[in-house]
Design a protein around this motif. Structure first.
Motif, short mmCIF file in Angstrom:
data_model
loop_
_atom_site.label_atom_id
_atom_site.label_comp_id
_atom_site.label_asym_id
_atom_site.label_seq_id
_atom_site.Cartn_x
_atom_site.Cartn_y
_atom_site.Cartn_z
N GLN A 56 0.84 -1.19 0.00
CA GLN A 56 0.00 0.00 0.00
C GLN A 56 0.88 1.25 0.00
O GLN A 56 1.92 1.29 0.64
CB GLN A 56 -0.89 -0.01 1.25
CG GLN A 56 -1.90 1.10 1.27
CD GLN A 56 -2.79 1.01 2.51
OE1 GLN A 56 -2.40 0.46 3.52
NE2 GLN A 56 -3.97 1.54 2.41
N LYS A 57 0.44 2.27 -0.72
CA LYS A 57 1.14 3.55 -0.72
C LYS A 57 0.37 4.53 0.16
O LYS A 57 -0.84 4.45 0.28
CB LYS A 57 1.25 4.08 -2.15
CG LYS A 57 2.07 3.19 -3.06
CD LYS A 57 2.09 3.75 -4.47
CE LYS A 57 2.91 2.88 -5.38
NZ LYS A 57 2.33 1.58 -5.65
N LYS A 58 1.09 5.48 0.74
CA LYS A 58 0.42 6.39 1.66
C LYS A 58 -0.60 7.28 0.96
O LYS A 58 -1.52 7.78 1.58
CB LYS A 58 1.44 7.23 2.44
CG LYS A 58 2.27 8.17 1.60
CD LYS A 58 3.22 8.92 2.50
CE LYS A 58 4.10 9.85 1.67
NZ LYS A 58 5.07 10.56 2.51
N GLU A 59 -0.48 7.48 -0.35
CA GLU A 59 -1.45 8.27 -1.10
C GLU A 59 -2.76 7.51 -1.32
O GLU A 59 -3.80 8.11 -1.57
CB GLU A 59 -0.89 8.68 -2.47
CG GLU A 59 0.35 9.54 -2.42
CD GLU A 59 1.64 8.72 -2.29
OE1 GLU A 59 1.64 7.54 -2.69
OE2 GLU A 59 2.62 9.26 -1.75
N GLU A 60 -2.72 6.19 -1.23
CA GLU A 60 -3.89 5.35 -1.49
C GLU A 60 -4.70 5.05 -0.23
O GLU A 60 -5.72 4.36 -0.30
CB GLU A 60 -3.44 4.03 -2.11
CG GLU A 60 -2.73 4.18 -3.43
CD GLU A 60 -2.13 2.87 -3.90
OE1 GLU A 60 -2.15 1.88 -3.14
OE2 GLU A 60 -1.62 2.84 -5.03
N GLY B 106 -4.33 -0.34 11.59
CA GLY B 106 -4.90 -0.73 10.30
C GLY B 106 -4.86 -2.21 10.05
O GLY B 106 -5.03 -2.66 8.92
N LYS B 107 -4.64 -3.01 11.10
CA LYS B 107 -4.54 -4.46 10.92
C LYS B 107 -5.87 -5.12 10.57
O LYS B 107 -5.90 -6.27 10.16
CB LYS B 107 -3.97 -5.11 12.18
CG LYS B 107 -2.49 -4.94 12.30
CD LYS B 107 -1.93 -5.93 13.27
CE LYS B 107 -0.42 -5.94 13.16
NZ LYS B 107 0.19 -6.96 14.00
N HIS B 108 -6.97 -4.40 10.72
CA HIS B 108 -8.28 -4.96 10.40
C HIS B 108 -8.57 -4.87 8.90
O HIS B 108 -9.57 -5.42 8.43
CB HIS B 108 -9.36 -4.22 11.18
CG HIS B 108 -9.49 -2.78 10.80
ND1 HIS B 108 -8.51 -1.85 11.11
CD2 HIS B 108 -10.44 -2.10 10.14
CE1 HIS B 108 -8.88 -0.67 10.65
NE2 HIS B 108 -10.04 -0.79 10.07
N LYS B 109 -7.71 -4.22 8.13
CA LYS B 109 -7.92 -4.04 6.70
C LYS B 109 -7.10 -5.05 5.90
O LYS B 109 -5.99 -5.42 6.31
CB LYS B 109 -7.47 -2.63 6.27
CG LYS B 109 -8.29 -1.52 6.85
CD LYS B 109 -7.76 -0.20 6.34
CE LYS B 109 -8.61 0.95 6.83
NZ LYS B 109 -8.14 2.21 6.28
N PRO B 110 -7.62 -5.49 4.76
CA PRO B 110 -6.84 -6.42 3.93
C PRO B 110 -5.65 -5.74 3.25
O PRO B 110 -4.76 -6.42 2.75
CB PRO B 110 -7.85 -6.91 2.90
CG PRO B 110 -8.92 -5.91 2.87
CD PRO B 110 -8.97 -5.29 4.24
N THR B 111 -5.62 -4.41 3.25
CA THR B 111 -4.52 -3.69 2.61
C THR B 111 -3.42 -3.32 3.59
O THR B 111 -2.59 -2.45 3.30
CB THR B 111 -5.06 -2.39 1.96
OG1 THR B 111 -5.67 -1.60 2.97
CG2 THR B 111 -6.05 -2.70 0.86
N TYR B 112 -3.36 -3.97 4.75
CA TYR B 112 -2.38 -3.64 5.78
C TYR B 112 -0.96 -3.81 5.27
O TYR B 112 -0.60 -4.84 4.70
CB TYR B 112 -2.59 -4.52 7.01
CG TYR B 112 -1.48 -4.41 8.03
CD1 TYR B 112 -1.31 -3.25 8.77
CD2 TYR B 112 -0.59 -5.46 8.22
CE1 TYR B 112 -0.28 -3.15 9.70
CE2 TYR B 112 0.43 -5.37 9.15
CZ TYR B 112 0.59 -4.20 9.88
OH TYR B 112 1.60 -4.10 10.78
N THR B 113 -0.16 -2.77 5.45
CA THR B 113 1.26 -2.80 5.13
C THR B 113 1.99 -2.25 6.36
O THR B 113 1.68 -1.15 6.82
CB THR B 113 1.57 -1.94 3.89
OG1 THR B 113 0.72 -2.37 2.83
CG2 THR B 113 3.01 -2.09 3.47
N PRO B 114 2.98 -2.98 6.90
CA PRO B 114 3.58 -2.57 8.18
C PRO B 114 4.22 -1.19 8.19
O PRO B 114 4.15 -0.49 9.19
CB PRO B 114 4.64 -3.65 8.42
CG PRO B 114 4.21 -4.81 7.62
CD PRO B 114 3.49 -4.27 6.44
#
Length: 142
Positions: A6-10, A38-46
């Motif tokens: 995931q990018k911070k703009e998205e 944001g761990k509840h989202k499928p787009t989680y990026t550490p």
């Protein structure tokens, strides 16, 4: 297959409202920390701050099990010799119930550069009213 990053703009942030009435302090704090990370989202990026906003109401009505109201102590040092201040959980709930939840959630977030940004998205109020109705927060149950 490529790994998704995931990018911070998205990042799309939602608003959630949590009623703390009768909730155990530690369990509530850990669930709030998951939402802020944001761990509840499928787009989680550490390494990307992709969490949501959390509004906590009725902070003064949390539950503490056992003898924690009298035995749990919060420490604060002023920076001067001999100025280590102590307050019990009972006193903190009388004076600053918002700080109790903020301290608990802060301790459950990872100790890195994103922690302060995540803490800014946590809004805690002692009573049932909050000024974030315009954001249409979704109720969150644990």
């Amino acid at each position: 297959m490529k790994t998704f990053m995931q990018k911070k703009e998205e990042v799309k942030r939602d608003w959630y409202v949590v009623d703390a009435t009768g909730k155990t302090l530690g369990r509530l704090a850990s669930e709030i920390a998951k939402i802020l990370i944001g761990k509840h989202k499928p787009t989680y990026t550490p390494h990307v701050d992709g969490g949501d906003f959390v509004v906590v109401v009725n902070a003064e009505k949390i539950y503490a099990s056992g003898k924690k109201l009298n035995q749990k102590i919060y420490y604060k040092h002023t920076g001067y010799f001999g100025h280590l201040k102590e307050k019990t959980l009972k006193d903190m709930l009388k004076e600053k119930p918002e700080e109790v939840i903020k301290i608990a959630v802060r301790g459950m977030l990872p100790k890195n550069k994103l922690r302060d940004k995540r803490m800014k998205r946590l809004k805690v109020y002692a009573g049932p009213n909050h000024p974030h109705a315009a954001q249409n927060p979704k109720p969150l149950e644990f």
